[in-house]
Motif scaffolding. Structure first.
Motif, mmCIF file in Angstrom:
data_model
loop_
_atom_site.group_PDB
_atom_site.id
_atom_site.type_symbol
_atom_site.label_atom_id
_atom_site.label_comp_id
_atom_site.label_asym_id
_atom_site.label_seq_id
_atom_site.Cartn_x
_atom_site.Cartn_y
_atom_site.Cartn_z
ATOM 1 N N GLN A 236 0.838 -1.205 0.000
ATOM 2 C CA GLN A 236 0.000 0.000 0.000
ATOM 3 C C GLN A 236 0.873 1.256 0.000
ATOM 4 O O GLN A 236 0.651 2.174 -0.803
ATOM 5 C CB GLN A 236 -0.931 -0.011 1.215
ATOM 6 N N ASN A 237 1.855 1.320 0.871
ATOM 7 C CA ASN A 237 2.732 2.493 0.953
ATOM 8 C C ASN A 237 3.578 2.651 -0.312
ATOM 9 O O ASN A 237 3.784 3.759 -0.801
ATOM 10 C CB ASN A 237 3.630 2.409 2.189
ATOM 11 N N MET A 238 4.074 1.526 -0.831
ATOM 12 C CA MET A 238 4.896 1.565 -2.029
ATOM 13 C C MET A 238 4.073 2.042 -3.238
ATOM 14 O O MET A 238 4.557 2.811 -4.063
ATOM 15 C CB MET A 238 5.452 0.158 -2.300
ATOM 16 N N SER A 239 2.808 1.587 -3.319
ATOM 17 C CA SER A 239 1.948 1.975 -4.445
ATOM 18 C C SER A 239 1.674 3.471 -4.458
ATOM 19 O O SER A 239 1.479 4.058 -5.520
ATOM 20 C CB SER A 239 0.627 1.202 -4.384
ATOM 21 N N ARG A 240 1.653 4.078 -3.309
ATOM 22 C CA ARG A 240 1.422 5.533 -3.230
ATOM 23 C C ARG A 240 2.632 6.323 -3.742
ATOM 24 O O ARG A 240 2.484 7.458 -4.197
ATOM 25 C CB ARG A 240 1.135 5.942 -1.792
ATOM 26 N N LEU A 241 3.827 5.714 -3.646
ATOM 27 C CA LEU A 241 5.057 6.414 -4.004
ATOM 28 C C LEU A 241 5.508 6.159 -5.449
ATOM 29 O O LEU A 241 6.545 6.685 -5.861
ATOM 30 C CB LEU A 241 6.189 5.986 -3.058
ATOM 31 N N VAL A 242 4.749 5.385 -6.206
ATOM 32 C CA VAL A 242 5.143 5.052 -7.580
ATOM 33 C C VAL A 242 4.976 6.273 -8.470
ATOM 34 O O VAL A 242 3.968 6.977 -8.405
ATOM 35 C CB VAL A 242 4.302 3.860 -8.110
ATOM 36 N N ASN A 243 5.980 6.503 -9.336
ATOM 37 C CA ASN A 243 5.959 7.665 -10.229
ATOM 38 C C ASN A 243 4.985 7.480 -11.388
ATOM 39 O O ASN A 243 4.241 8.395 -11.727
ATOM 40 C CB ASN A 243 7.361 7.928 -10.784
ATOM 41 N N SER A 244 5.026 6.315 -12.042
ATOM 42 C CA SER A 244 4.174 6.104 -13.222
ATOM 43 C C SER A 244 3.632 4.676 -13.240
ATOM 44 O O SER A 244 4.258 3.766 -12.700
ATOM 45 C CB SER A 244 4.985 6.359 -14.496
ATOM 46 N N PRO A 245 2.483 4.473 -13.879
ATOM 47 C CA PRO A 245 1.928 3.118 -13.987
ATOM 48 C C PRO A 245 2.838 2.172 -14.772
ATOM 49 O O PRO A 245 2.824 0.973 -14.534
ATOM 50 C CB PRO A 245 0.609 3.330 -14.728
ATOM 51 N N ALA A 246 3.636 2.712 -15.675
ATOM 52 C CA ALA A 246 4.531 1.858 -16.473
ATOM 53 C C ALA A 246 5.576 1.175 -15.593
ATOM 54 O O ALA A 246 6.024 0.063 -15.899
ATOM 55 C CB ALA A 246 5.213 2.692 -17.551
ATOM 56 N N ALA A 247 5.982 1.821 -14.493
ATOM 57 C CA ALA A 247 6.971 1.228 -13.593
ATOM 58 C C ALA A 247 6.390 0.036 -12.840
ATOM 59 O O ALA A 247 7.095 -0.934 -12.544
ATOM 60 C CB ALA A 247 7.484 2.279 -12.615
ATOM 61 N N VAL A 248 5.086 0.092 -12.512
ATOM 62 C CA VAL A 248 4.443 -0.970 -11.731
ATOM 63 C C VAL A 248 3.884 -2.078 -12.621
ATOM 64 O O VAL A 248 3.719 -3.216 -12.177
ATOM 65 C CB VAL A 248 3.302 -0.377 -10.871
ATOM 66 N N GLU A 249 3.612 -1.766 -13.874
ATOM 67 C CA GLU A 249 2.909 -2.688 -14.769
ATOM 68 C C GLU A 249 3.531 -4.087 -14.867
ATOM 69 O O GLU A 249 2.816 -5.082 -14.814
ATOM 70 C CB GLU A 249 2.810 -2.068 -16.163
ATOM 71 N N PRO A 250 4.864 -4.236 -14.960
ATOM 72 C CA PRO A 250 5.424 -5.594 -15.033
ATOM 73 C C PRO A 250 5.187 -6.434 -13.780
ATOM 74 O O PRO A 250 5.231 -7.663 -13.832
ATOM 75 C CB PRO A 250 6.921 -5.366 -15.243
ATOM 76 N N PHE A 251 4.918 -5.766 -12.646
ATOM 77 C CA PHE A 251 4.776 -6.480 -11.381
ATOM 78 C C PHE A 251 3.324 -6.684 -10.971
ATOM 79 O O PHE A 251 3.047 -7.335 -9.970
ATOM 80 C CB PHE A 251 5.549 -5.739 -10.288
ATOM 81 N N GLY A 252 2.399 -6.145 -11.755
ATOM 82 C CA GLY A 252 0.969 -6.333 -11.483
ATOM 83 C C GLY A 252 0.560 -7.794 -11.482
ATOM 84 O O GLY A 252 -0.089 -8.266 -10.544
ATOM 85 N N PRO A 253 0.959 -8.586 -12.523
ATOM 86 C CA PRO A 253 0.581 -10.007 -12.532
ATOM 87 C C PRO A 253 1.153 -10.799 -11.365
ATOM 88 O O PRO A 253 0.632 -11.844 -11.010
ATOM 89 C CB PRO A 253 1.161 -10.518 -13.854
ATOM 90 N N LEU A 254 2.216 -10.277 -10.763
ATOM 91 C CA LEU A 254 2.824 -10.972 -9.632
ATOM 92 C C LEU A 254 2.088 -10.681 -8.322
ATOM 93 O O LEU A 254 1.849 -11.580 -7.515
ATOM 94 C CB LEU A 254 4.297 -10.544 -9.517
ATOM 95 N N LEU A 255 1.665 -9.433 -8.132
ATOM 96 C CA LEU A 255 1.100 -9.032 -6.839
ATOM 97 C C LEU A 255 -0.429 -9.064 -6.787
ATOM 98 O O LEU A 255 -0.996 -9.402 -5.750
ATOM 99 C CB LEU A 255 1.587 -7.622 -6.473
ATOM 100 N N VAL A 256 -1.103 -8.686 -7.877
ATOM 101 C CA VAL A 256 -2.573 -8.567 -7.841
ATOM 102 C C VAL A 256 -3.247 -9.907 -7.500
ATOM 103 O O VAL A 256 -4.113 -9.951 -6.621
ATOM 104 C CB VAL A 256 -3.105 -7.957 -9.160
ATOM 105 N N PRO A 257 -2.889 -11.032 -8.139
ATOM 106 C CA PRO A 257 -3.565 -12.294 -7.765
ATOM 107 C C PRO A 257 -3.331 -12.695 -6.307
ATOM 108 O O PRO A 257 -4.251 -13.190 -5.646
ATOM 109 C CB PRO A 257 -2.953 -13.325 -8.716
#
Length: 194
Positions: free
Chosen positions: A33-54
């Motif tokens: 939750q804290n890390m997601s608030r500090l992300v600069n752009s969605p492109a930086a998080v996008e590769p890790f979405g399939p790992l964390l969201v499920p």
């Protein structure tokens, strides 16, 4: 938080979400939750979405404590916003679409490998059949040669035997003299006279 930091943290957080102890799951949810608030752009998080969201979705659905469920749900909502999606369902649909694409690519690669292997096996089978055919032809030719040699040897023996029989049955020897009386022209009392 940039992509390189996420590359280090996300596998650790994913492992924390899969732990049996609720404390570890809660800690991982708070960090996400804290890390997601500090992300600069969605492109930086996008590769890790399939790992964390499920994994977050499983924690939200399977955790027994309401406080843990609330923390996990808040982390999931913050992560979906960081991914650039409006809702959790949209994030899950995006993750599932990506997973489906990866699975289809893998299935296509496996199918191509199977086709290549089948073609290789077919070529091997055809080559083996050709070798068997050549071997059978060679064996048949060898048998024929042996049969011809045996026939020639048999004919030679037969000729020699006939020559011996002819020489025994003949009244004249090699020099043309009678075998009984020893003369070229037999006498009247010779046994071999014709």
């Amino acid at each position: 938080v940039d992509a390189s930091t996420l590359a280090i943290l996300c596998p650790v957080l994913s492992r924390g979400l899969r732990e049996k102890q609720a404390l570890h799951k809660r800690s991982a949810c708070i960090v996400i939750q804290n890390m997601s608030r500090l992300v600069n752009s969605p492109a930086a998080v996008e590769p890790f979405g399939p790992l964390l969201v499920p994994d977050l979705k499983k924690v939200v659905e399977n955790v027994q404590f309401d406080e843990m469920r609330d923390v996990a749900l808040a982390a999931l909502q913050t992560l979906t916003k960081a991914l650039g999606h409006a809702s959790v369902e949209e994030a899950m649909a995006s993750v599932m679409a990506e997973e489906q694409r990866i699975v289809e690519e893998e299935q296509q690669r496996i199918e191509e490998e199977r086709e290549i292997e089948a073609a290789r096996e077919e070529a091997s089978r055809i080559k083996e059949e050709e070798e068997r055919k050549q071997w059978k032809e060679a064996m048949e030719a060898q048998r024929l040669l042996e049969k011809i040699a045996e026939q020639e040897a048999s004919d030679l023996k037969k000729k020699e035997r006939l020559a011996r029989e002819k020489s025994h049955a003949s009244t004249k020897n090699d020099k043309g003299k009678c075998q009984g009386c020893g003369l070229k022209k037999c006498r009247k009392d010779c046994l071999f006279r014709n």
